[in-house]
Design an enzyme around this catalytic site. Sequence first.
Site, PDB file in Angstrom:
ATOM      1  N   ARG A   1      -4.098  -9.995   4.313  1.00 29.98           N
ATOM      2  CA  ARG A   1      -4.467  -9.939   2.892  1.00 29.98           C
ATOM      3  C   ARG A   1      -3.244  -9.422   2.141  1.00 29.98           C
ATOM      4  O   ARG A   1      -2.873  -8.264   2.287  1.00 29.98           O
ATOM      5  CB  ARG A   1      -5.664  -8.997   2.717  1.00 29.98           C
ATOM      6  CG  ARG A   1      -6.138  -8.908   1.283  1.00 29.98           C
ATOM      7  CD  ARG A   1      -7.357  -7.993   1.173  1.00 29.98           C
ATOM      8  NE  ARG A   1      -7.752  -7.850  -0.221  1.00 29.98           N
ATOM      9  CZ  ARG A   1      -7.160  -6.993  -1.072  1.00 29.98           C
ATOM     10  NH1 ARG A   1      -6.161  -6.211  -0.646  1.00 29.98           N
ATOM     11  NH2 ARG A   1      -7.564  -6.916  -2.320  1.00 29.98           N
TER      12      ARG A   1
ATOM     13  N   LYS B   1       0.811  -1.214   0.000  1.00 30.18           N
ATOM     14  CA  LYS B   1       0.000   0.000   0.000  1.00 30.18           C
ATOM     15  C   LYS B   1       0.844   1.265   0.000  1.00 30.18           C
ATOM     16  O   LYS B   1       2.038   1.236   0.339  1.00 30.18           O
ATOM     17  CB  LYS B   1      -0.987  -0.029   1.169  1.00 30.18           C
ATOM     18  CG  LYS B   1      -2.130  -1.016   0.857  1.00 30.18           C
ATOM     19  CD  LYS B   1      -3.358  -0.825   1.701  1.00 30.18           C
ATOM     20  CE  LYS B   1      -4.482  -1.693   1.144  1.00 30.18           C
ATOM     21  NZ  LYS B   1      -5.658  -1.727   2.062  1.00 30.18           N
TER      22      LYS B   1
HETATM   23  N1  LIG Z   1     -10.798  -6.429   3.757  1.00 30.13           N
HETATM   24  C1  LIG Z   1     -10.014  -5.684   2.931  1.00 30.13           C
HETATM   25  N2  LIG Z   1     -10.228  -5.692   1.594  1.00 30.13           N
HETATM   26  C2  LIG Z   1      -9.427  -4.910   0.823  1.00 30.13           C
HETATM   27  N3  LIG Z   1      -9.447  -4.711  -0.527  1.00 30.13           N
HETATM   28  C3  LIG Z   1      -8.448  -3.823  -0.810  1.00 30.13           C
HETATM   29  S1  LIG Z   1      -8.116  -3.243  -2.428  1.00 30.13           S
HETATM   30  C4  LIG Z   1      -6.850  -2.052  -2.248  1.00 30.13           C
HETATM   31  C5  LIG Z   1      -5.461  -2.631  -2.195  1.00 30.13           C
HETATM   32  O1  LIG Z   1      -5.286  -3.861  -2.085  1.00 30.13           O
HETATM   33  O2  LIG Z   1      -4.513  -1.811  -2.280  1.00 30.13           O
HETATM   34  N4  LIG Z   1      -7.778  -3.453   0.310  1.00 30.13           N
HETATM   35  C6  LIG Z   1      -8.400  -4.134   1.342  1.00 30.13           C
HETATM   36  C7  LIG Z   1      -8.182  -4.135   2.769  1.00 30.13           C
HETATM   37  O3  LIG Z   1      -7.301  -3.444   3.321  1.00 30.13           O
HETATM   38  N5  LIG Z   1      -9.026  -4.936   3.509  1.00 30.13           N
END
Ligand SMILES: Nc1nc2[nH]c(SCC(=O)O)nc2c(=O)[nH]1
Length: 278
Positions: free
Chosen positions: A256, A222
């Site tokens: 994640r 990020k």
């Molecule tokens: N639960 C959850 N779902 C997500 N989907 C994305 S998309 C943006 C990226 O991966 O940069 N981020 C997240 C997060 O932080 N938590």
Amino acid sequence: SDTKIVSRHPIYQQNVPIIMGILNVTPDSFSDGSKFNQRDKAIAHAEQMLVDGADIIDIGGESTRPGAAEVSVNQELDRVIPIIEKVKSLGAKISIDTSKPEVMLAAAKAGADMLNDVRALSMPGALDAAVASQLPVCLMHMQGMPQTMQKNPNYSQVVSEVLAYLKQRVDCCVKAGLARALLSVDPGFGFGKTLQHNLQLLQHLNQFKQLGLPVLAGLSRKSMLGQITGREVDDRLAGSLAVALIAMQNGAAILRVHDVKQTLDVKKIFLALQSVSK
Ligand SMILES: Nc1nc2[nH]c(SCC(=O)O)nc2c(=O)[nH]1
């Protein structure tokens, strides 16, 4: 603290951090080539993440990066449903990263094992769809919306405000008919937060355990990592592994991530230390 440990759905695997591998099926993710060889690339990527140790594959058809354009229901369905069906045939556990009720229901029918909603089921019809699916769901905090959320994020006390929001969403879901055991929560790193806000949330991630629910941390590659290291998105592996370990030490139950193989090694180091008496 009033931690209420509840029984948890099996997908949350109790007390070992879970690795959720990111599979973006937005046009910019596998940019070159036709839609069909983009699909083949997505499946190959999912296969590799499973080989590398991913417990769940998170499939998302809507880019929620700051400033991202909105996606129609049909566009999102066309992107994700064929991929869910193919990844399911690989025997993987799948979470669907969506805020749209129609996509939640279609994904559940296609075999998704979990819902992951960056808008915490706040879109019209989303809560009803989640209740109808009876799937585990991750509720994430976002301030504002992707198009504008990074313009001027502001909180008086970011940790307590995000925690209060998630508590309110959890109560709303339970009242609507989703058992607490199905729920997980996520502070939403980078979703309407400055670097300082993100660092506060990471530093105090333990606070979110008060809800007695698994905490998901999405920090991988990020922009907060870029702000600290000066690295571009494809050069943030070290930063991502650093925050993955910090998140595990601060109670994250689900990570994640993009870099599954490397994060698995961090998880193993973390667990090895856990088994040593203090
Ligand atoms: N639960 C959850 N779902 C997500 N989907 C994305 S998309 C943006 C990226 O991966 O940069 N981020 C997240 C997060 O932080 N938590």
